[in-house]
Motif scaffolding. Structure first.
Motif, PDB file in Angstrom:
ATOM      1  N   GLN A   1      21.319  69.156  77.556  1.00 17.39           N
ATOM      2  CA  GLN A   1      20.910  69.984  76.419  1.00 17.39           C
ATOM      3  C   GLN A   1      19.388  70.008  76.299  1.00 17.39           C
ATOM      4  OE1 GLN A   1      22.645  72.011  74.567  1.00 17.39           O
ATOM      5  NE2 GLN A   1      20.907  72.582  73.306  1.00 17.39           N
ATOM      6  N   ALA A   2      18.745  68.871  76.518  1.00 21.30           N
ATOM      7  CA  ALA A   2      17.284  68.807  76.465  1.00 21.30           C
ATOM      8  C   ALA A   2      16.662  69.672  77.556  1.00 21.30           C
ATOM      9  CB  ALA A   2      16.813  67.365  76.593  1.00 21.30           C
ATOM     10  N   ALA A   3      17.236  69.623  78.758  1.00 19.95           N
ATOM     11  CA  ALA A   3      16.728  70.445  79.861  1.00 19.95           C
ATOM     12  C   ALA A   3      16.900  71.929  79.552  1.00 19.95           C
ATOM     13  CB  ALA A   3      17.445  70.082  81.159  1.00 19.95           C
ATOM     14  N   PHE A   4      18.045  72.286  78.987  1.00 13.79           N
ATOM     15  CA  PHE A   4      18.286  73.681  78.618  1.00 13.79           C
ATOM     16  C   PHE A   4      17.253  74.144  77.595  1.00 13.79           C
ATOM     17  CE2 PHE A   4      20.169  76.778  75.699  1.00 13.79           C
ATOM     18  CZ  PHE A   4      20.510  77.794  76.588  1.00 13.79           C
ATOM     19  N   GLU A   5      17.031  73.341  76.573  1.00 18.82           N
ATOM     20  CA  GLU A   5      16.080  73.696  75.512  1.00 18.82           C
ATOM     21  C   GLU A   5      14.652  73.754  76.049  1.00 18.82           C
ATOM     22  OE1 GLU A   5      14.909  75.184  72.186  1.00 18.82           O
ATOM     23  OE2 GLU A   5      17.012  74.634  72.412  1.00 18.82           O
ATOM     24  N   ALA A   6      14.299  72.838  76.925  1.00 24.31           N
ATOM     25  CA  ALA A   6      12.944  72.799  77.478  1.00 24.31           C
ATOM     26  C   ALA A   6      12.643  74.030  78.323  1.00 24.31           C
ATOM     27  CB  ALA A   6      12.755  71.535  78.310  1.00 24.31           C
ATOM     28  N   ASN A   7      13.654  74.662  78.866  1.00 22.59           N
ATOM     29  CA  ASN A   7      13.461  75.836  79.717  1.00 22.59           C
ATOM     30  C   ASN A   7      13.554  77.165  78.977  1.00 22.59           C
ATOM     31  OD1 ASN A   7      12.983  74.543  82.232  1.00 22.59           O
ATOM     32  ND2 ASN A   7      15.132  73.952  82.258  1.00 22.59           N
ATOM     33  N   GLN A   8      13.711  77.125  77.676  1.00 23.09           N
ATOM     34  CA  GLN A   8      13.763  78.360  76.885  1.00 23.09           C
ATOM     35  C   GLN A   8      12.342  78.922  76.741  1.00 23.09           C
ATOM     36  OE1 GLN A   8      16.651  79.931  75.647  1.00 23.09           O
ATOM     37  NE2 GLN A   8      17.439  78.452  77.119  1.00 23.09           N
ATOM     38  N   PRO A   9      12.219  80.246  76.589  1.00 28.30           N
ATOM     39  CA  PRO A   9      10.881  80.823  76.389  1.00 28.30           C
ATOM     40  C   PRO A   9      10.310  80.447  75.025  1.00 28.30           C
ATOM     41  CG  PRO A   9      12.576  82.536  76.345  1.00 28.30           C
ATOM     42  CD  PRO A   9      13.267  81.259  76.681  1.00 28.30           C
ATOM     43  N   PHE A  10       8.989  80.452  74.934  1.00 28.71           N
ATOM     44  CA  PHE A  10       8.304  80.004  73.717  1.00 28.71           C
ATOM     45  C   PHE A  10       8.612  80.861  72.490  1.00 28.71           C
ATOM     46  CE2 PHE A  10       5.451  82.935  75.835  1.00 28.71           C
ATOM     47  CZ  PHE A  10       5.051  83.759  74.809  1.00 28.71           C
ATOM     48  N   TRP A  11       8.999  82.097  72.677  1.00 31.82           N
ATOM     49  CA  TRP A  11       9.234  82.959  71.519  1.00 31.82           C
ATOM     50  C   TRP A  11      10.599  82.726  70.873  1.00 31.82           C
ATOM     51  CZ3 TRP A  11       8.620  84.937  76.474  1.00 31.82           C
ATOM     52  CH2 TRP A  11       9.765  85.441  77.072  1.00 31.82           C
ATOM     53  N   ARG A  12      11.470  81.967  71.510  1.00 29.25           N
ATOM     54  CA  ARG A  12      12.770  81.658  70.910  1.00 29.25           C
ATOM     55  C   ARG A  12      12.672  80.411  70.046  1.00 29.25           C
ATOM     56  NH1 ARG A  12      16.916  82.722  75.768  1.00 29.25           N
ATOM     57  NH2 ARG A  12      16.657  84.975  75.830  1.00 29.25           N
ATOM     58  N   ARG A  13      13.434  80.418  68.959  1.00 30.85           N
ATOM     59  CA  ARG A  13      13.473  79.246  68.088  1.00 30.85           C
ATOM     60  C   ARG A  13      14.019  78.044  68.816  1.00 30.85           C
ATOM     61  NH1 ARG A  13      16.797  81.106  63.105  1.00 30.85           N
ATOM     62  NH2 ARG A  13      15.535  82.872  62.606  1.00 30.85           N
ATOM     63  N   LEU A  14      13.590  76.870  68.389  1.00 25.11           N
ATOM     64  CA  LEU A  14      14.113  75.643  68.971  1.00 25.11           C
ATOM     65  C   LEU A  14      15.557  75.472  68.513  1.00 25.11           C
ATOM     66  CD1 LEU A  14      11.078  73.320  68.295  1.00 25.11           C
ATOM     67  CD2 LEU A  14      11.818  74.208  70.497  1.00 25.11           C
ATOM     68  N   GLY A  15      16.417  75.112  69.423  1.00 23.08           N
ATOM     69  CA  GLY A  15      17.820  74.901  69.090  1.00 23.08           C
ATOM     70  C   GLY A  15      18.068  73.460  68.651  1.00 23.08           C
ATOM     71  N   ARG A  16      19.281  73.222  68.242  1.00 22.28           N
ATOM     72  CA  ARG A  16      19.665  71.868  67.833  1.00 22.28           C
ATOM     73  C   ARG A  16      19.932  71.034  69.078  1.00 22.28           C
ATOM     74  NH1 ARG A  16      21.061  70.776  62.587  1.00 22.28           N
ATOM     75  NH2 ARG A  16      22.224  69.050  63.408  1.00 22.28           N
ATOM     76  N   LEU A  17      19.434  69.824  69.083  1.00 23.17           N
ATOM     77  CA  LEU A  17      19.629  68.949  70.239  1.00 23.17           C
ATOM     78  C   LEU A  17      20.739  67.946  70.020  1.00 23.17           C
ATOM     79  CD1 LEU A  17      15.916  68.321  71.235  1.00 23.17           C
ATOM     80  CD2 LEU A  17      17.592  69.739  72.388  1.00 23.17           C
ATOM     81  N   ARG A  18      21.202  67.812  68.824  1.00 26.56           N
ATOM     82  CA  ARG A  18      22.289  66.866  68.557  1.00 26.56           C
ATOM     83  C   ARG A  18      23.486  67.586  68.007  1.00 26.56           C
ATOM     84  NH1 ARG A  18      19.455  61.789  65.658  1.00 26.56           N
ATOM     85  NH2 ARG A  18      17.611  61.829  66.869  1.00 26.56           N
TER      86      ARG A  18
END
Length: 85
Positions: free
Chosen positions: A68-85
């Protein structure tokens, strides 16, 4: 310090979340809104870069799945941060 105080805007003020649409915020001039958006995007990019550098053991200790952390880290900067837990 940004003109947007974080304690007044604990969430993204540009959010389309209907929960916050009823709150009346003063409309900032266009150049200030653009600067705020650029600062937000820069902060997201920094956060994602830092997340990508955290090792798997530390992620698991924090209760975050490494995938999940790897998926979130690879998102573009203009997208909101997702939940990691």
């Amino acid at each position: 310090m940004s003109h947007l105080r974080r304690d007044l805007f604990p969430v993204d003020p540009f959010s389309d979340d209907p929960t916050f649409q009823s709150v009346s915020l003063p409309r900032l001039p266009l150049h200030r809104r653009l600067l705020a958006k650029l600062r937000l995007w820069r902060e997201r990019a920094r956060t994602r870069k830092a997340l990508a550098q955290v090792d798997e053991r530390s992620l698991r200790d924090a209760g975050i799945a490494p995938a999940q952390a790897a998926f979130e880290a690879n998102q573009p900067f203009w997208r909101r941060l997702g939940r990691l837990r």
